[in-house]
Design a protein around this motif. Sequence first.
Motif, mmCIF file in Angstrom:
data_model
loop_
_atom_site.group_PDB
_atom_site.id
_atom_site.type_symbol
_atom_site.label_atom_id
_atom_site.label_comp_id
_atom_site.label_asym_id
_atom_site.label_seq_id
_atom_site.Cartn_x
_atom_site.Cartn_y
_atom_site.Cartn_z
ATOM 1 N N SER A 252 4.867 -2.480 8.491
ATOM 2 C CA SER A 252 5.993 -1.957 7.706
ATOM 3 C C SER A 252 7.275 -2.616 8.197
ATOM 4 O O SER A 252 7.590 -2.555 9.376
ATOM 5 C CB SER A 252 6.101 -0.449 7.880
ATOM 6 N N LYS B 288 8.867 -8.315 2.154
ATOM 7 C CA LYS B 288 7.420 -8.189 1.936
ATOM 8 C C LYS B 288 6.692 -9.380 2.566
ATOM 9 O O LYS B 288 5.642 -9.223 3.187
ATOM 10 C CB LYS B 288 7.139 -8.115 0.432
ATOM 11 N N THR C 240 9.163 -2.127 3.169
ATOM 12 C CA THR C 240 8.093 -2.864 2.500
ATOM 13 C C THR C 240 6.880 -2.860 3.417
ATOM 14 O O THR C 240 7.000 -2.743 4.631
ATOM 15 C CB THR C 240 8.494 -4.319 2.189
ATOM 16 N N GLY D 271 3.084 -4.702 4.362
ATOM 17 C CA GLY D 271 2.123 -5.779 4.253
ATOM 18 C C GLY D 271 0.816 -5.327 4.883
ATOM 19 O O GLY D 271 0.809 -4.726 5.954
ATOM 20 N N SER E 27 13.923 -8.041 -1.201
ATOM 21 C CA SER E 27 12.705 -7.244 -1.043
ATOM 22 C C SER E 27 11.467 -8.142 -0.988
ATOM 23 O O SER E 27 10.528 -7.856 -0.246
ATOM 24 C CB SER E 27 12.575 -6.214 -2.155
#
Length: 132
Positions: A104, A41, A108, A110, A37
Amino acid sequence: MKKAFVSIYVLLILLIFGLTISFISGENETNFDSVQSLYNKRIAMYEAESFLNIFVKEKNINKSTSLKEILANFDHRSEITIEKADDKGKIKEKDAKLIFIKASYKNTVGNAILTYRLGDDGKISPIYKKVY
């Protein structure tokens, strides 16, 4: 009688050894999920920041380039959404514009924010930039 105690001790040691092995393997799975994860990210943040940098460079070279053209030519793995704001409620600087990029990637997100001002020559001069 001694053989019974020895076999009980051996069984207890094997039980503790088995519990330790199962605990360590469970920790490895959890660690892998958290690392994955974090990696996702980082990809989302990288692509959001890359798009902002490309936007600034392209607008400084060719002022008629639109955001949709830049996004169409941008090689990305994540889904990118763009928001622009010119209202005074969000921006404290005079004559400044705001662009918000949301990338996306695999559940996740950003984000990248750029507040900029257009110079007299039509080039973008960044005031504030944040990637998170």
